[in-house]
Structures are given as C-alpha cells and as structure tokens.
Write a protein that holds these residues in place. Structure first.
Motif, PDB file in Angstrom:
ATOM      1  N   ALA A 254     -14.575  24.315 -10.644  1.00 23.23           N
ATOM      2  CA  ALA A 254     -16.023  24.085 -10.573  1.00 23.23           C
ATOM      3  C   ALA A 254     -16.648  24.881  -9.431  1.00 23.23           C
ATOM      4  O   ALA A 254     -17.732  25.458  -9.575  1.00 23.23           O
ATOM      5  CB  ALA A 254     -16.306  22.594 -10.398  1.00 23.23           C
ATOM      6  N   ALA A 255     -15.967  24.922  -8.287  1.00 23.40           N
ATOM      7  CA  ALA A 255     -16.493  25.659  -7.134  1.00 23.40           C
ATOM      8  C   ALA A 255     -16.583  27.151  -7.442  1.00 23.40           C
ATOM      9  O   ALA A 255     -17.587  27.809  -7.123  1.00 23.40           O
ATOM     10  CB  ALA A 255     -15.606  25.422  -5.913  1.00 23.40           C
ATOM     11  N   TYR A 256     -15.543  27.699  -8.058  1.00 21.84           N
ATOM     12  CA  TYR A 256     -15.551  29.124  -8.407  1.00 21.84           C
ATOM     13  C   TYR A 256     -16.671  29.443  -9.400  1.00 21.84           C
ATOM     14  O   TYR A 256     -17.330  30.486  -9.303  1.00 21.84           O
ATOM     15  CB  TYR A 256     -14.208  29.523  -9.003  1.00 21.84           C
ATOM     16  N   ARG A 257     -16.878  28.558 -10.366  1.00 18.94           N
ATOM     17  CA  ARG A 257     -17.923  28.801 -11.366  1.00 18.94           C
ATOM     18  C   ARG A 257     -19.312  28.823 -10.710  1.00 18.94           C
ATOM     19  O   ARG A 257     -20.150  29.664 -11.041  1.00 18.94           O
ATOM     20  CB  ARG A 257     -17.866  27.738 -12.459  1.00 18.94           C
ATOM     21  N   MET A 258     -19.553  27.886  -9.800  1.00 16.85           N
ATOM     22  CA  MET A 258     -20.844  27.879  -9.106  1.00 16.85           C
ATOM     23  C   MET A 258     -21.009  29.126  -8.249  1.00 16.85           C
ATOM     24  O   MET A 258     -22.089  29.731  -8.201  1.00 16.85           O
ATOM     25  CB  MET A 258     -20.973  26.615  -8.248  1.00 16.85           C
ATOM     26  N   TYR A 259     -19.936  29.511  -7.571  1.00 18.86           N
ATOM     27  CA  TYR A 259     -19.995  30.706  -6.726  1.00 18.86           C
ATOM     28  C   TYR A 259     -20.291  31.949  -7.562  1.00 18.86           C
ATOM     29  O   TYR A 259     -21.159  32.759  -7.208  1.00 18.86           O
ATOM     30  CB  TYR A 259     -18.677  30.867  -5.970  1.00 18.86           C
ATOM     31  N   GLU A 260     -19.588  32.104  -8.677  1.00 21.90           N
ATOM     32  CA  GLU A 260     -19.807  33.272  -9.525  1.00 21.90           C
ATOM     33  C   GLU A 260     -21.230  33.290 -10.085  1.00 21.90           C
ATOM     34  O   GLU A 260     -21.841  34.349 -10.236  1.00 21.90           O
ATOM     35  CB  GLU A 260     -18.791  33.289 -10.674  1.00 21.90           C
ATOM     36  N   ALA A 261     -21.771  32.113 -10.404  1.00 19.76           N
ATOM     37  CA  ALA A 261     -23.118  32.037 -10.974  1.00 19.76           C
ATOM     38  C   ALA A 261     -24.186  32.494  -9.983  1.00 19.76           C
ATOM     39  O   ALA A 261     -25.280  32.896 -10.391  1.00 19.76           O
ATOM     40  CB  ALA A 261     -23.413  30.614 -11.440  1.00 19.76           C
TER      41      ALA A 261
END
Length: 324
Positions: A254-261
């Motif tokens: 979840a953290a990686y997805r938010m960061y990439e977004a």
C-alpha cells in the motif's frame, strides 16, 4: 487573526504524544481540530479576549509549554482562517511563527508567488490544466476573470478556487479528537533525490509498523503517507486497505502504491512518514483466504521473525533490502 495551525515535530512514536498536545491546546481554547499525522488547528478568537493576548503571543506560550512538557517543538502558522494558517505553517521553520495578517493587501502578497497547487483542493490534474493557460501561480489565478476560471475547471469549482486565490476561506475549525493510530517517520541525513532510498525508507517504516501492530494485537484499516520536501512543504495521501491487516507485506504494498501515485520526479525529499489509522483488535478480524503458498510462507516467516524480535530486540530480524 484568530486561527493557529501547529505542525508538531513529533518523534517516531508520535501517536503517544499527540493526544497530550491536543489537551494542552484545549487549555487555551475548546475549539481544537486534530489534523493527522502531525498537526492541529486552534481557533483563538475567544482565547485572545480571555487572556488579553493576541494569537502570536499565545502561540509563543503554547510552544514553550509543548517543549517543556513533551519535548516537542512546532512550526506555527497564524492567519484569519484555517487555509491561510495551514499555508503559513508550511512556510514556517520549527520554532518560528509565520503570520499572515487579515489585511487584503497582506493576504495577496503572501499568496501571489505561490504555485496554484499550494491551494487546498488543487491536485496535479487541475494544476496542469491551469498551468497550460498560464495560471501557474495563485497571484495569476486571482487576477484571472472568474468566468475564465469557471470555463477551465467548472462553475462551482471555479468559484471556490477563485475565492481561495483571493484568500477567502469559508472553512471553520471543527473540534474533534485524535484518532487512535500508530506512526513512524524516517528523516534523511540530506535532501534525498533517489527513489530507491525513498522506497527503502518506506520499507523500513512498514516493517516497524507491522511489528508494532502485531505486538499490540491490532490491525489497521487505513494507511496514510506523508512526504516532507526540502522546502518544508508536505504531501499527504491515504489509502483504505482491502482488509484490516497488521502484515508488513500488505502495508509495504500500500505504501509503495501511494508513493508511485505521487509521481515524484527528482523531488528533493527530506522525510517520509506513515501512519496506520483506524486501528482495531486483531482478534475476530476476518481474513480473506489465500491459496497462494507464498502468502502463507510469508506469514509463517513473519511469525518467526516476531518471536526473534521479542527475544533479541527489534533489530534482530530485518529484510535483506535493509541490510545492504
């Protein structure tokens, strides 16, 4: 000028300190709004009359008491409304109160050179749309005819945006309580440009939060990411998880997805923080069955790692990516 926005320089276990800081603010005014992960708003309209001091003087007293009682410094913004107070707090360094006076000329001067995305409610897409028409600063947006702004972003949004560009803020401080949460932050030794280091820091945080949640037999429903940049501005995003969890791998994903977004490209990042919100007891929490053997293997390894940490300390077991 009656509104303060306080950005606390919280330690990694800030969730244990924030409720006390909110209680401290309520000694000055009952109108206090928690603004996770690290801030609060306070309406000092009544407090100014009661104590016979202005907002800046009260801010100085609050800062001294926060340092004395909790060892926490803060950056403070003061303004005629929540929006300007928040923006002023983003400009302020720890130990400093940045003041925006109510005079229209002072408000216009404060806003003029700021990018349009500094206004609340302006995301990347809206900023690109406005920028493509030369409205890349708040000053230029304020100078544009209302009808032009409405044609670009819609009638209602255009009116609200045009008002904000002129410093008109119809929001109010809404008293609330700090939600139960766990948080952790990683500050880089220097402004960090490398996305690999950003992701490495996020992995370190999710490993810590996951271990703390499991140790407390808690699960979280929401994960919030805050990125603090070299200019002290911040971006915060949150994501509701598919199911309540305390598993580090799910938090990391979840953290990686938010960061990439966020689409950060060569951004100078000073710190990253994650907050696990919407906590509840792990017992009785439904878990969607998985037939993936790798998922079950990861959970067994996580359980073994938790036992090792309980016996030998939190640094006993760490992911290989963090050992390099």
């Amino acid at each position: 000028m009656t509104i303060l926005c306080l950005r606390f320089q919280l330690p990694s276990a800030g969730e244990t300190v924030l409720p006390g800081l909110l209680t401290l603010l309520r000694e000055f005014t009952p109108v206090v709004e928690a603004a996770p992960p690290d801030a609060a708003l306070a309406d000092l309209g009544g407090a100014e009359r009661y104590f016979g001091r202005n907002a800046v003087e009260l801010a100085a007293v609050i800062r001294v008491r926060a340092l004395a009682l909790y060892g926490v410094d803060c950056a403070i913004g003061a303004g005629p409304g929540p929006m300007l107070a928040r923006m002023a707090a983003r400009d302020a360094a720890p130990g400093v109160t940045r003041v925006v006076h109510e005079d229209p000329d002072a408000v216009a001067e404060f806003l003029a050179d700021k990018p349009v995305w500094a206004l609340p409610g302006v995301g990347a897409a809206t900023a690109r749309t406005l920028g493509s028409y030369g409205l890349d600063t708040i000053g230029r947006l304020a100078a544009a005819p209302l009808s032009t702004v409405q044609r670009l972003v819609g009638a209602r949004a255009g009116r609200e945006l045009h008002e904000k560009a002129h410093g008109i803020d119809r929001s109010r401080v809404v008293p609330n309580a700090a939600a139960r949460s766990l948080a952790s932050e990683r500050t880089f030794p220097r402004d960090e440009l490398d996305p690999f280091q950003h992701r490495r820091a996020l992995l370190s945080i999710t490993e810590e939060l996951g271990a703390r949640l499991r140790a407390e037999k808690q699960v979280c429903r929401v994960l919030a990411l805050t990125v603090r940049y070299a200019d002290r501005s911040t971006t915060t995003r949150s994501r509701t998880l598919p199911e309540p969890t305390a598993h580090s791998s799910a938090l990391t994903d979840a953290a990686y997805r938010m960061y990439e977004a966020l689409g950060l490209q060569r951004a100078r990042v000073r710190a990253v923080a994650l907050r696990a919100e919407g906590l509840g007891p792990a017992e009785g929490t439904a878990h969607q069955l998985s037939f993936d053997p790798e998922d079950e293997k990861a959970r067994r390894l996580e359980e073994a790692a938790d036992k090792a940490r309980a016996r030998f300390g939190p640094g006993a077991v760490i992911p290989g990516a963090l050992a390099a």
